[in-house]
Design an enzyme around this catalytic site. Sequence first.
Site, PDB file in Angstrom:
ATOM      1  N   HIS A 126      66.944  12.109  36.793  1.00  0.00           N
ATOM      2  CA  HIS A 126      66.173  12.090  35.402  1.00  0.00           C
ATOM      3  C   HIS A 126      66.227  13.576  34.955  1.00  0.00           C
ATOM      4  CE1 HIS A 126      62.340  11.956  33.366  1.00  0.00           C
ATOM      5  NE2 HIS A 126      62.528  10.782  33.061  1.00  0.00           N
ATOM      6  N   ASP A 203      62.488  12.633  44.769  1.00  0.00           N
ATOM      7  CA  ASP A 203      61.683  12.091  43.349  1.00  0.00           C
ATOM      8  C   ASP A 203      61.393  10.582  43.449  1.00  0.00           C
ATOM      9  OD1 ASP A 203      61.127  10.955  41.124  1.00  0.00           O
ATOM     10  OD2 ASP A 203      62.773  12.002  39.856  1.00  0.00           O
ATOM     11  N   GLN A 206      60.539   6.271  40.822  1.00  0.00           N
ATOM     12  CA  GLN A 206      60.715   4.785  40.771  1.00  0.00           C
ATOM     13  C   GLN A 206      60.590   4.104  41.993  1.00  0.00           C
ATOM     14  OE1 GLN A 206      60.919   3.319  37.749  1.00  0.00           O
ATOM     15  NE2 GLN A 206      61.370   5.223  36.447  1.00  0.00           N
ATOM     16  N   LYS A 229      53.153   5.057  36.746  1.00  0.00           N
ATOM     17  CA  LYS A 229      54.218   4.218  37.097  1.00  0.00           C
ATOM     18  C   LYS A 229      53.655   3.014  38.115  1.00  0.00           C
ATOM     19  CE  LYS A 229      57.929   7.191  35.647  1.00  0.00           C
ATOM     20  NZ  LYS A 229      58.368   6.959  34.260  1.00  0.00           N
ATOM     21  N   CYS A 367      66.110   9.467  29.486  1.00  0.00           N
ATOM     22  CA  CYS A 367      66.127  10.837  30.259  1.00  0.00           C
ATOM     23  C   CYS A 367      67.168  11.103  30.953  1.00  0.00           C
ATOM     24  CB  CYS A 367      64.661  11.084  30.853  1.00  0.00           C
ATOM     25  SG  CYS A 367      63.499  11.088  29.171  1.00  0.00           S
TER      26      CYS A 367
HETATM   27  N1  PMP Z   1      61.997  10.639  37.824  1.00  0.00           N
HETATM   28  C1  PMP Z   1      62.552   9.455  37.486  1.00  0.00           C
HETATM   29  C2  PMP Z   1      63.342   8.969  38.218  1.00  0.00           C
HETATM   30  C3  PMP Z   1      61.578   8.866  36.418  1.00  0.00           C
HETATM   31  O1  PMP Z   1      61.878   7.724  36.055  1.00  0.00           O
HETATM   32  C4  PMP Z   1      60.702   9.640  35.693  1.00  0.00           C
HETATM   33  C5  PMP Z   1      59.894   8.807  34.559  1.00  0.00           C
HETATM   34  N2  PMP Z   1      60.736   8.113  33.739  1.00  0.00           N
HETATM   35  C6  PMP Z   1      60.282  10.661  35.960  1.00  0.00           C
HETATM   36  C7  PMP Z   1      60.944  11.370  37.086  1.00  0.00           C
HETATM   37  C8  PMP Z   1      59.334  11.606  35.343  1.00  0.00           C
HETATM   38  O2  PMP Z   1      58.099  10.930  35.223  1.00  0.00           O
HETATM   39  P1  PMP Z   1      56.718  11.502  34.511  1.00  0.00           P
HETATM   40  O3  PMP Z   1      57.286  11.244  32.927  1.00  0.00           O
HETATM   41  O4  PMP Z   1      55.579  10.617  34.927  1.00  0.00           O
HETATM   42  O5  PMP Z   1      56.443  12.785  35.044  1.00  0.00           O
END
Ligand code: PMP
Length: 409
Positions: A126, A203, A206, A229, A367
């Site tokens: 991401h 990270d 997910q 999430k 993203c």
């Molecule tokens: N890493 C991953 C794999 C994600 O899916 C996301 C959110 N889509 C993020 C980081 C970022 O999370 P946040 O916007 O809650 O900071």
Amino acid sequence: MMMDKAYISQIRNDFPIFKQRIRGKKFIYLDNAATTQKPQSVIDAVVSYYSEYNANVRRAIYALGERATKTYESTRVKVAQFINADDPHSIVFTRGTTEAINLVAYAWGRHNLGPGDEILITEMEHHSNIVPWQLAARDTGATLRYIPITRKGVLKLDKPEQYFTDQTKLVAINHQSNVFGTINPVEKIIAYAKHVGALVLVDGAQSVPHMSVDVGELNCDFLAFSGHKMLGPTGVGVLYGKRSLLESMDPFLGGGEMISSVTMEHATWNEVPYKFEAGTPNIAQVIGLGAALDYLTNIGIENIHRYEQELTRYTLNALVSIDEVMIYGHSPAHGAVISFNVADIHPHDLAQILDQVGIAIRAGHHCAQPSMRKLDVPATCRASFYLYNTPEEIDCLYKGIKKAIRFFK
Ligand code: PMP
């Protein structure tokens, strides 16, 4: 526990948002990788804080302040238990995964990286696990390297010695891809990293909401994830870090409560994790996250994972039966995220048609533009599930896609 139809229906009753209709239709929410819906208990916990004991934490010496501090800190213990960290002091509250990764990139990266050092990430990250490292590399002279992915959305790990070298200082990897649904072999990657003496940040945005993640067993150095999430409020996330590492790091933000003492000339730091929680934190959100963890723990994260695996298989079977559907992400270890496109229908058009029948999916680059480039597509549709989704909703998705195909013919 069997998560059967009756049980899921009971779960759905806990989520007030599902009581409404969207465009006159039952609301089908399949964008859980972006954010999840909130059960009444989480909403109640936030409301109760504001209506019964609103006060700042860790500084107010009166009954309300004590209750706020106690409840806020109880979430820290619950988070530690949830990821099996043996020490609640290794849990830092942040705004989310993004801030947690930036915290490491600034507070650790700026002081421990330099020319000749390598930061190793993957092509399926991401943006929040790419851009902070690009900035850290730019500021320190370190080099950012990528483990490549195949067109199936799987990491190419056949020659690890190409990527894990004596120069590798930090490996930052996605546990589960928000594009492909791939569950990465983090145990193997952590072993490779440890072999060359590199630190590992996982990270878990997910993964932590959907499967059991045990930091003790994984032996990762850092783990980042987001409350919103996993049924919690927005504005709260977690950075787990090994305590000795957190202690060795400089602060990220300076301000109130993160200090031990301040003179006109300099300051000394509070103990961890408070050193990293400058200013008034997101108190209501942290308290809400505590209620979310209670909710998930009560059902059991393993039960949730098993149920989502069934739902994912059910959806993949339904989607592959439609000739016009192209699925991205073919890892055998596949979480509850499915990316796809339908013939040459633009993902935004498909999302709009599905919205007309009350189905919310995501369409875009998620993203993760490097992943999109790898697939040679500007965007995909994405359906992602959580514990309250049902096979009947997947049947509606199937019918909605068929309808869109007829519409665009
Ligand atoms: N890493 C991953 C794999 C994600 O899916 C996301 C959110 N889509 C993020 C980081 C970022 O999370 P946040 O916007 O809650 O900071």
